[in-house]
Enzyme design. Structure first.
Site, PDB file in Angstrom:
ATOM      1  N   CYS A  20       1.450  -0.012  -9.045  1.00 29.98           N
ATOM      2  CA  CYS A  20       2.569   0.554  -8.286  1.00 29.98           C
ATOM      3  C   CYS A  20       3.850   0.587  -9.102  1.00 29.98           C
ATOM      4  O   CYS A  20       4.773   1.337  -8.775  1.00 29.98           O
ATOM      5  CB  CYS A  20       2.774  -0.231  -6.998  1.00 29.98           C
ATOM      6  SG  CYS A  20       3.085  -1.998  -7.246  1.00 29.98           S
TER       7      CYS A  20
ATOM      8  N   GLY B  47       0.808  -1.206   0.000  1.00 27.66           N
ATOM      9  CA  GLY B  47       0.000   0.000   0.000  1.00 27.66           C
ATOM     10  C   GLY B  47       0.842   1.257   0.000  1.00 27.66           C
ATOM     11  O   GLY B  47       1.951   1.285  -0.544  1.00 27.66           O
ATOM     12  N   SER B  48       0.332   2.287   0.656  1.00 24.77           N
ATOM     13  CA  SER B  48       0.954   3.617   0.606  1.00 24.77           C
ATOM     14  C   SER B  48       2.029   3.775   1.675  1.00 24.77           C
ATOM     15  O   SER B  48       2.065   3.050   2.678  1.00 24.77           O
ATOM     16  CB  SER B  48      -0.118   4.692   0.809  1.00 24.77           C
ATOM     17  OG  SER B  48      -0.597   4.659   2.143  1.00 24.77           O
TER      18      SER B  48
ATOM     19  N   VAL C 292       0.462   4.840   5.251  1.00 26.26           N
ATOM     20  CA  VAL C 292      -0.034   3.728   6.060  1.00 26.26           C
ATOM     21  C   VAL C 292       1.125   2.849   6.514  1.00 26.26           C
ATOM     22  O   VAL C 292       1.112   2.303   7.625  1.00 26.26           O
ATOM     23  CB  VAL C 292      -1.079   2.904   5.274  1.00 26.26           C
ATOM     24  CG1 VAL C 292      -1.532   1.693   6.077  1.00 26.26           C
ATOM     25  CG2 VAL C 292      -2.275   3.782   4.915  1.00 26.26           C
TER      26      VAL C 292
ATOM     27  N   GLU D 263       5.617  -3.457   0.770  1.00 22.47           N
ATOM     28  CA  GLU D 263       5.596  -3.310  -0.687  1.00 22.47           C
ATOM     29  C   GLU D 263       4.877  -2.001  -0.997  1.00 22.47           C
ATOM     30  O   GLU D 263       3.646  -1.936  -0.952  1.00 22.47           O
ATOM     31  CB  GLU D 263       4.887  -4.508  -1.329  1.00 22.47           C
ATOM     32  CG  GLU D 263       5.568  -5.840  -1.080  1.00 22.47           C
ATOM     33  CD  GLU D 263       6.951  -5.931  -1.717  1.00 22.47           C
ATOM     34  OE1 GLU D 263       7.226  -5.149  -2.649  1.00 22.47           O
ATOM     35  OE2 GLU D 263       7.749  -6.781  -1.294  1.00 22.47           O
TER      36      GLU D 263
END
Length: 462
Positions: free
Chosen positions: A233, A177-178, A181, A199
């Site tokens: 991504c 994710g980001s 977070v 990741e």
């Protein structure tokens, strides 16, 4: 996580037959229902390719190689003092692991790490993305149906449920994710000293330089950028090239987009949509604030979350589009004057998850490869490197930590346990280490514990 942790202690998950059994059941559900989160049912091609096939490839690769991966590793450098001893590395499960998935590929970004975690013998708690509710519901329904409920569970919910989940102790946390977070994940893991795989993403550049087949470059660039509407991504985030290359590239991109999506991509069957209105508004706002010049696309519709494939030129380095990962169908083109200037620009930014170089000159590709750092690298194409199970996939620096896919996922979820079973022989050598100490014994002991020429490894640990 008490039940999975209790079951782990029975050591059943360490049996390779148990590890392989969850993979044996294949059912048409995965092919029939996984498209429900696509914004349009016409995007089945991209769904099958990115969600189904990449998962199955990694799955079959694990099945084929798991018994080899699980074998103890005996290729250990030994010295004279340990010549008669059994020394090996044993892969063992970490324990109970938490896998938190992402919305842009809600199936494969949670099932690929699950394959690796099961292969390594772990019990797993899955937390799918709440944004893709159809996939979340599907996983909650089918994981308990096909996998042991003693070892594997799916927990649904949003940010608050995730925060509550992270208060528990896990033996490993795997998050996709980001970066924002990810920082919260690290803070939650810290009290338990839980290792974490992150990741993430970042602004992955596509550097086009030197001699180049501009038509082929445009096709590969457009496919990798606008695949899944740019919500990948590893999608090329921006292009670096000379002014001359840009001027040749723009009509080639225009021609490519016409052949890919037709004169109106919004009405065609092959262009997807942005996942939610919140994400759509973010992209539209970035585009509105940009100082760059829109030369291709720029259209958008709020009612169906559509943004046309968009290309901008004359984009300054401090532009709104260059401050964070775009994650949408918007492609800025920045110009440089030399190879060295392009490399310097890349190195001034955070290390990206992927770096792409397009050039017919192998010296250009190797120069960029040797003078930059990124999670992954691909010459003359985009995003395809992540589909090969034999290559590790992961970031470096701000784009993530740790890797997975194939053997690399198995290693991520395994503890490499150093083992030595000592012989009672050669006690005459061991005597040298016992008190009373002397310089004579120290000299002989140093000689006996030194790795001789030809031994594997570079150091000795006593």
């Amino acid at each position: 996580s008490r039940a999975p942790r209790f079951h782990l202690n029975t050591y059943q998950t360490r049996d390779p037959r148990f590890n392989l059994n969850p993979y044996r059941t294949r059912d048409p559900w995965i092919h029939l229902k996984s498209y429900q989160d696509s914004s349009t049912t016409h995007i089945w091609f991209e769904s099958v390719l990115s969600e189904i096939q990449i998962t199955l490839n990694d799955l079959y690769f694990a099945i084929e190689n798991l018994r080899t991966w699980m074998q103890p590793e005996y290729n250990i450098g030994k010295n004279l003092a340990t010549r008669m001893d059994e020394c090996f590395i044993r892969r063992e499960p970490l324990g109970v692991v938490l896998i938190i998935g992402a919305w842009n590929y809600p199936l494969h970004l949670i099932l690929l790490p699950l394959v690796a975690a099961i292969a390594a013998g772990n019990c797993v708690i899955l937390k799918p993305s709440e944004i893709c509710q159809a996939t979340e519901q599907l996983l909650a329904e089918l994981i308990p149906k096909y996998l042991s409920q003693d070892c594997y569970a799916v927990l649904c919910g949003g940010a608050e449920e995730t925060k509550s989940l992270l208060k528990n102790r896990f033996d490993h946390i795997f998050y996709t994710g980001s970066q924002a977070v990810a920082r919260s994940i690290l803070l939650a893991a810290a009290p338990h000293l839980t290792p974490v795989t992150l990741e993430l993403g970042g602004k992955s550049p596509c550097f086009i330089y030197g001699r180049i087949d501009i038509q082929k470059a445009a096709r590969r660039l457009c496919w990798s950028k606008f695949f899944n509407t740019g919500q990948s991504c590893v999608a090329p985030d921006y292009v670096l090239c000379t002014v001359e290359t840009r001027d040749a590239l723009l009509p080639a991109i225009q021609e490519t987009l016409l052949s890919f999506y037709g004169s109106d991509p919004g009405e065609g069957p092959d262009m997807g949509r942005i996942v939610t209105l919140r994400h759509w508004r973010r992209l539209v706002d970035m585009l509105r604030k940009s100082k760059g010049k829109v030369v291709i696309g720029g259209d958008s519709r709020e009612e169906d979350k559509y943004i046309a494939p968009t290309v901008l030129v004359d984009v300054p380095e401090a532009d709104s589009l260059m401050q964070e990962e775009i994650f949408g169908p918007i492609l800025p083109i920045l110009t440089i004057e030399s190879l060295e200037e392009g490399i310097d620009y890349i190195n001034r930014q955070e290390k990206p998850l992927a770096l792409y170089v397009f050039s017919d000159e192998s010296s250009v590709v190797s120069t960029v490869l040797n003078n930059t750092s990124s999670g992954g690298f691909c010459g003359n194409d985009g995003i395809v490197h992540m589909a090969l199970p034999g290559l590790p996939f992961g970031g470096v620096g701000a784009s993530g930590m740790g890797s997975y896919h194939g053997r690399w996922g198995f290693e991520t979820f395994s503890h490499r346990r150093s083992c030595m079973n000592r012989s009672w022989l050669l006690e005459m050598v061991n005597v040298l280490r016992y008190p009373p100490y002397s310089e004579y014994n120290l000299g002989w002991l140093r000689w006996a514990t030194t790795l001789k020429k030809g031994s594997w490894g570079g150091c000795t640990v006593m």
